[in-house]
Motif scaffolding. Structure first.
Motif, PDB file in Angstrom:
ATOM      1  N   SER A 179       0.667  -1.037  -0.166  1.00 44.66           N
ATOM      2  CA  SER A 179      -0.001  -0.301  -0.441  1.00 44.66           C
ATOM      3  C   SER A 179       0.943   0.885  -0.169  1.00 44.66           C
ATOM      4  N   CYS A 180       0.648   2.632  -0.398  1.00 45.03           N
ATOM      5  CA  CYS A 180       1.216   3.331  -0.538  1.00 45.03           C
ATOM      6  C   CYS A 180       0.461   4.860  -0.522  1.00 45.03           C
ATOM      7  N   THR A 181      -0.395   5.952   0.409  1.00 43.74           N
ATOM      8  CA  THR A 181      -1.321   6.715   0.243  1.00 43.74           C
ATOM      9  C   THR A 181      -0.812   8.053  -0.506  1.00 43.74           C
ATOM     10  N   ALA A 182       0.918   7.903  -0.633  1.00 48.08           N
ATOM     11  CA  ALA A 182       1.701   9.407  -1.688  1.00 48.08           C
ATOM     12  C   ALA A 182       0.775   9.708  -2.332  1.00 48.08           C
ATOM     13  N   ARG A 183       0.741  11.237  -2.619  1.00 48.00           N
ATOM     14  CA  ARG A 183       0.559  11.256  -4.252  1.00 48.00           C
ATOM     15  C   ARG A 183       1.955  12.213  -4.477  1.00 48.00           C
ATOM     16  N   HIS A 184       2.424  11.214  -5.858  1.00 48.12           N
ATOM     17  CA  HIS A 184       4.076  11.122  -6.601  1.00 48.12           C
ATOM     18  C   HIS A 184       3.747  12.528  -6.926  1.00 48.12           C
TER      19      HIS A 184
END
Length: 515
Positions: A179-184
């Motif tokens: 999972s990854c919640t970052a807004r790249h």
């Protein structure tokens, strides 16, 4: 004094550097001395005119020319023709299509590709203008997933979505939460990186890239079969034409952008592009493409690391958009315009593995060993290609070794391209004109701009009738790159000034026409 700065491009043949396209003050004393030495020569103007065809090239090819005579007046005599030109050699542009290798030559290739694609959409250059009425679709075919990666998705209003937001994200066998919640951001180096490298199937990715061209070939065969069956049922004659480019995604996988156009077919004149029967519409064509892309699949031959072979198929992300003539790049119905499509395809025709963080240069065993010391997503892709293509020790016969070299062994050859060894820009035969035809027109135009050399009245002609004149012209390779850094800067500056002059002239003509 200002000249063009260098794009450093050392090569294996000579240590000379190429030229870039930016303008900045001259740096080292050595470069200043080279500049002054060349500019103070009596043949400086002649040299500038002589190198003009390759002036903007980063690493031009240097050639010498010899004339070998074979007749009774001059038996076995050799004239070194290039001795009479500045520097005793001819400069020829490298004509490399990759922007990372030569920006100037790749720009020429991009412009040619743009004209080729645009002619197939709007007519011209041998293509009738009625093609604007043909059903035409812009299709993007992608690879399947080889493991979850960091992504950047931008919505229609410009909002960046979270990368991989999962409420109950599973944990992989290696202890990584998927999972990854970052807004790249667009420049974020994590985009395209696997969430877990140990879970990512690098072997399958390398094999898929290696067989992507074959997958496209089989897809076009399936599509044409579906189209012919439908045309037979309707009692009409049609055929497909297409232009296609390959592009690397950030994760290192190739995907294809294809412009597919429906044409009519006249058996009495098969080379003519005619308007297709209205019985087959864009929606019909869309359904045939969707069906072909979703059903075509095949298994590769056996490999020591996977005796059952790998399954090669398209990914689930299939984007199909109609192409229309419109004022904006995308109209109200989501249809792309002809100029937007032409520019898009031409842009990616000049790229290679730069998007995935690689360089377009073939690798050696030493390169792989050095890169393997630094564990990264890019390194693992290269290593996977290299070792998949490495010949097993149990291949004892010559036939076995030759078969390996003709199949899996090519993965080492194309390891620097992450396994993909196909063409980055292709088209069907009757889509539009060819790059060869465009280059021939440009060459004829350039030659027409140069005044002919006046005849030498003092020259002695041993064979005025030309009956016994037999001569063989031999081109000799002298190396690549400019002789000095100063020559590279002067040549590139001259090319930049010429481009600016042509741009100003075009703007003045457009202003006069508007008035």
């Amino acid at each position: 004094m200002s000249v063009s700065a260098l794009t450093l491009t050392p090569n294996t043949t000579t240590p000379v550097l190429g030229a870039g396209a930016m303008v900045e003050p001259v740096g080292s004393n050595t470069t200043r001395q080279e500049l002054l030495a060349r500019a103070n020569r009596h043949d400086y103007a002649s040299w500038l005119a002589h190198v003009a065809p390759a002036a903007a090239c980063s690493h031009p090819v240097r050639l010498k020319l010899e004339a070998h005579w074979h007749n009774q007046h001059r038996p076995d005599e050799i004239d070194r023709v290039s001795d009479d030109v500045p520097d005793g050699m001819f400069y020829v542009a490298c004509k490399n299509r990759r922007a990372s290798v030569c920006p100037a030559c790749s720009e020429t290739y991009r412009a040619d590709t743009y004209q080729l694609v645009k002619a197939g959409l709007m007519g011209g250059k041998g293509v009738p203008e009625t093609v604007t009425e043909h059903p035409c679709l812009f299709v993007t075919l992608t690879a399947p997933s080889f493991g979850p990666v960091h992504t950047r998705v931008v919505t229609g209003n410009g909002t960046v979505r979270p990368c991989r937001a999962r409420r109950n994200a599973e944990t992989c066998p290696h202890g990584v939460v998927l999972s990854c919640t970052a807004r790249h951001a667009a420049e974020d180096s994590r985009v395209g990186e696997p969430l877990c490298r140990d879970c990512y199937d690098y072997d399958h990715q390398a094999v898929w890239n290696f067989h992507a061209g074959e997958l496209w070939r089989r897809t076009t065969i399936a599509l044409n079969r579906r189209l012919r069956a439908a045309a037979k049922d309707l009692g009409v004659r049609v055929r497909l034409s297409y232009a296609k480019v390959a592009e690397y995604q950030r994760r290192g996988v190739v995907h294809f952008h294809a412009l597919i156009r429906l044409d009519g077919y006249d058996p009495a004149d098969p080379d003519t592009i005619t308007t297709p029967d209205a019985a087959i519409t864009s929606e019909h064509l869309r359904s045939y493409i969707t069906d072909a892309a979703s059903t075509v699949a095949f298994a590769t031959t056996a490999h020591p690391r996977n005796p059952g072979g790998w399954t090669i198929t398209w990914g689930s992300q299939l984007d199909i958009r109609p192409v229309h003539l419109a004022a904006s790049d995308i109209d109200d119905h989501g249809a792309l315009t002809t100029t937007a499509v032409a520019g898009y395809l031409a842009k990616y025709a000049t790229k290679a593995t730069e998007e995935a963080g690689h360089v377009s240069r073939r690798l050696t065993e030493t390169d792989i060993q050095i890169r393997a010391e630094h564990d990264s997503h890019q390194t693992r892709q290269l290593v996977a290609c290299w070792f998949l293509g490495k010949r097993p020790f149990n291949l004892t016969t010559l036939r076995q070794r030759e078969q390996w070299a003709d199949t899996w062994g090519k993965l080492q050859k194309w390891a620097h391209m992450l396994g993909f060894g196909g063409h980055f820009s292709t088209k069907s035969r009757r889509y539009s004109t060819t790059l060869t035809a465009l280059r021939a027109v440009r060459k004829a135009f350039q030659r027409g701009q140069q005044p002919p050399e006046p005849p030498d009245s003092t020259a002695q002609d041993d064979d005025p009738d030309g009956d016994d004149a037999v001569v063989t012209l031999v081109w000799l390779f002298d190396g690549t790159g400019w002789l000095t850094t100063g020559d590279a800067q002067l040549a590139n500056t001259s090319a930049a000034l010429a481009r600016e002059k042509r741009r100003a002239a075009r703007e003045e003509i457009e202003h006069d026409l508007a008035a």
